[in-house]
Design an enzyme around this catalytic site. Structure first.
Site, PDB file in Angstrom:
ATOM      1  N   LYS A  12       0.859  -1.189   0.000  1.00  0.00           N
ATOM      2  CA  LYS A  12       0.000   0.000   0.000  1.00  0.00           C
ATOM      3  C   LYS A  12       0.884   1.224   0.000  1.00  0.00           C
ATOM      4  O   LYS A  12       2.025   1.173   0.462  1.00  0.00           O
ATOM      5  CB  LYS A  12      -0.860   0.001   1.274  1.00  0.00           C
ATOM      6  CG  LYS A  12      -2.110   0.815   1.147  1.00  0.00           C
ATOM      7  CD  LYS A  12      -3.220  -0.003   0.530  1.00  0.00           C
ATOM      8  CE  LYS A  12      -4.448   0.825   0.234  1.00  0.00           C
ATOM      9  NZ  LYS A  12      -5.596  -0.032  -0.100  1.00  0.00           N
TER      10      LYS A  12
ATOM     11  N   ASP B 245      -6.895   4.434  -4.419  1.00  0.00           N
ATOM     12  CA  ASP B 245      -7.563   4.268  -3.131  1.00  0.00           C
ATOM     13  C   ASP B 245      -8.207   5.635  -2.855  1.00  0.00           C
ATOM     14  O   ASP B 245      -8.417   6.393  -3.817  1.00  0.00           O
ATOM     15  CB  ASP B 245      -6.541   3.871  -2.040  1.00  0.00           C
ATOM     16  CG  ASP B 245      -7.190   3.322  -0.782  1.00  0.00           C
ATOM     17  OD1 ASP B 245      -7.543   2.131  -0.749  1.00  0.00           O
ATOM     18  OD2 ASP B 245      -7.367   4.091   0.201  1.00  0.00           O
TER      19      ASP B 245
HETATM   20  N1  GLU Z   1      -7.373   0.304  -2.885  1.00  0.00           N
HETATM   21  C1  GLU Z   1      -8.118  -0.868  -3.209  1.00  0.00           C
HETATM   22  C2  GLU Z   1      -8.144  -1.805  -2.015  1.00  0.00           C
HETATM   23  O1  GLU Z   1      -8.157  -1.361  -0.894  1.00  0.00           O
HETATM   24  C3  GLU Z   1      -7.672  -1.505  -4.516  1.00  0.00           C
HETATM   25  C4  GLU Z   1      -6.250  -1.911  -4.605  1.00  0.00           C
HETATM   26  C5  GLU Z   1      -5.790  -2.407  -5.987  1.00  0.00           C
HETATM   27  O2  GLU Z   1      -6.617  -2.453  -6.894  1.00  0.00           O
HETATM   28  O3  GLU Z   1      -4.610  -2.711  -6.106  1.00  0.00           O
HETATM   29  O4  GLU Z   1      -8.201  -3.005  -2.126  1.00  0.00           O
END
Ligand code: GLU
Length: 451
Positions: free
Chosen positions: A129, A169
């Site tokens: 992340k 996100d």
């Molecule tokens: N931010 C999204 C999550 O919390 C998607 C992450 C992604 O697609 O890599 O899963």
């Protein structure tokens, strides 16, 4: 709340000491640890090789300066993060968040959750992340572009289609991904479509990626209701947030015949007793980039708006509650109100939106409760489908992509339900998700040796 097994307590203590001042990260680790007692009782090998301790320690944490110039020609400095949590199952995968609340503890909790979530999808993706404390609210397109370019000027050396694949996100959508992909392409002189997901359709994005998280959450709810012989028809729903996840969850709920009466933004929440007019919500939030309070000003009768701090969206009576805004947005007191008002299902579209007290209250009251790492996995699952399309230089139809998403969500539901049953806690989706996700990651880590 479940207790932590005494064999796991020293590990949790180390995590707390090593990550002092990071309450959200502790919260996420504690929630998983509460489920692991039953696993180590059955499979003591998972206590070997420092496996649980290793799973709680990110493989790599990158913190960097992001300088940029605003429209008044003033130099601004933000902080950028990428936490590469676990790559046992595949390249690190997870979104980038732009929000003033971002700090290393928040990114770590998100990366930790992402690791198990991604494992539940059964796709070959590890967990990571990233983000920044940059606040996009009120910033011009030019400012957002310059910020994204500066952010990528450092990040690009740490990512790649086989290394780490970021996506969006909170605060990062199609516009930001476009600017970041452009800068990555320019810096590397490579058209490496698989390095980012959530891309626009014109340059390698997947159909149904914007819809995926919200739709996926509702597919998960459908499976939970199915298992009890119930459906959506005639049920009232409340969805917090009004961003990408919330709006597509509302759309799917309405499609299945539920009446969605409330949604929100950081300024407050709006109620429409006749059911929300989703086109208007979208017009306000997406086209005007405005505030949800405008909904009431435009619609008038039959609607009302309550300012943040003067009440909570969870005061609105409903049978289905989907927290789709942000972490810890629904506390124990609000859970008690929902229960008193007859809530039947709570599924997390956001990451960790319910506090531990809220989760305990739902479980005590036999409310069907789905944790985010299972219920909101549709977004990242579809990101993995985007990676698949990029790798094969292919592009699927909307129907094909949504069908795959539907299968994945149904499978996650079934695996969580089966695992909960196998470990003696039928109906406990928290336990099912934590154990199923953990076992998948832990088995791969054991096979790869101490690395
Ligand atoms: N931010 C999204 C999550 O919390 C998607 C992450 C992604 O697609 O890599 O899963």
């Amino acid at each position: 709340m479940a207790r932590i097994d005494e064999k796991l307590e020293p590990i949790l203590e180390t995590v707390k000491q090593r990550n002092a001042g990071e309450p959200e990260f502790h919260q996420a680790v504690i929630e998983v640890m509460e489920s692991l007692g039953r696993v180590v009782a059955k499979h003591p090998q998972f206590l070997d090789e420092g496996l649980i301790e290793r799973i709680c320690e990110p493989e790599r944490q990158i913190i960097f300066r992001v300088p940029w110039v605003d429209d008044q020609n003033r130099v601004r400095i933000n902080r950028g993060f990428r936490v590469q949590f676990n790559s046992a199952l595949g390249p690190y995968k997870g979104g980038i968040r732009f929000h003033p609340s971002v700090n290393v503890g928040i990114i770590k909790f998100l990366g930790f959750e992402q690791t198990f979530k991604n494992a539940l999808t059964t796709m070959p993706i590890g967990g990571g992340k990233g983000g920044s404390d940059f606040d996009p609210k009120g910033r011009s397109d030019g400012e957002v572009m310059r910020f994204c370019q500066s952010f990528m000027t450092e990040l690009y050396r740490h990512i790649g289609e086989y290394t780490d694949v970021p996506a969006g996100d909170i605060g990062v959508g199609g516009r930001e991904i476009g600017y970041m992909f452009g800068q990555y392409k320019r810096l590397t002189n490579r058209y490496e479509a698989g390095v980012l997901t959530g891309k626009g359709l014109s340059y390698g994005g997947s159909r149904a990626r914007p819809e995926a998280t919200g739709y996926g959450t509702v597919f998960f709810v459908r499976s939970m209701l199915d298992a009890c012989g119930e459906g959506f028809e005639g049920k009232t729903a409340v969805v917090s947030g009004s961003g990408n996840v919330a709006t597509f969850a509302i759309q799917k709920l309405q499609h299945y015949g539920a009446k969605v009466v409330a949604c929100s933004d950081s300024g407050g929440y709006v109620v429409d007793e006749n059911g929300l007019d989703l086109d208007l919500v979208r017009e306000i939030k997406e086209n005007r980039r405005g505030r949800i309070s405008e909904y009431h000003r435009i619609k008038g009768t039959g609607t009302y708006f309550i300012e943040a701090g003067k009440g909570s969206i969870w005061d609105v009576p409903c049978e289905i509650a989907l927290p789709c805004a942000t972490q810890n947005e629904l506390n124990g007191k609000q859970a008690a109100t929902l229960i008193r008002n007859g809530v039947r299902v709570v599924a997390e579209g956001a990451n960790m939106p319910c506090t531990p007290e809220a989760i305990a209250a739902f479980q005590r009251a036999d409310v069907l409760y789905a944790p985010g790492k299972a219920a909101n996995a549709g977004g990242v699952a579809t990101s993995a489908l985007e990676m698949q399309q990029n790798a094969s230089r292919d592009s699927w139809t909307f129907e094909q992509t949504v069908d795959r998403l539907d299968d994945i969500m149904t499978n996650i539901h079934d695996v969580c339900a089966r695992t909960a049953e196998e470990y003696g806690a039928p109906g406990d989706y928290v336990l099912g998700a934590n154990i199923a996700g953990f076992v998948r990651v832990a088995e791969a880590m054991r096979a790869l040796g101490v690395i």
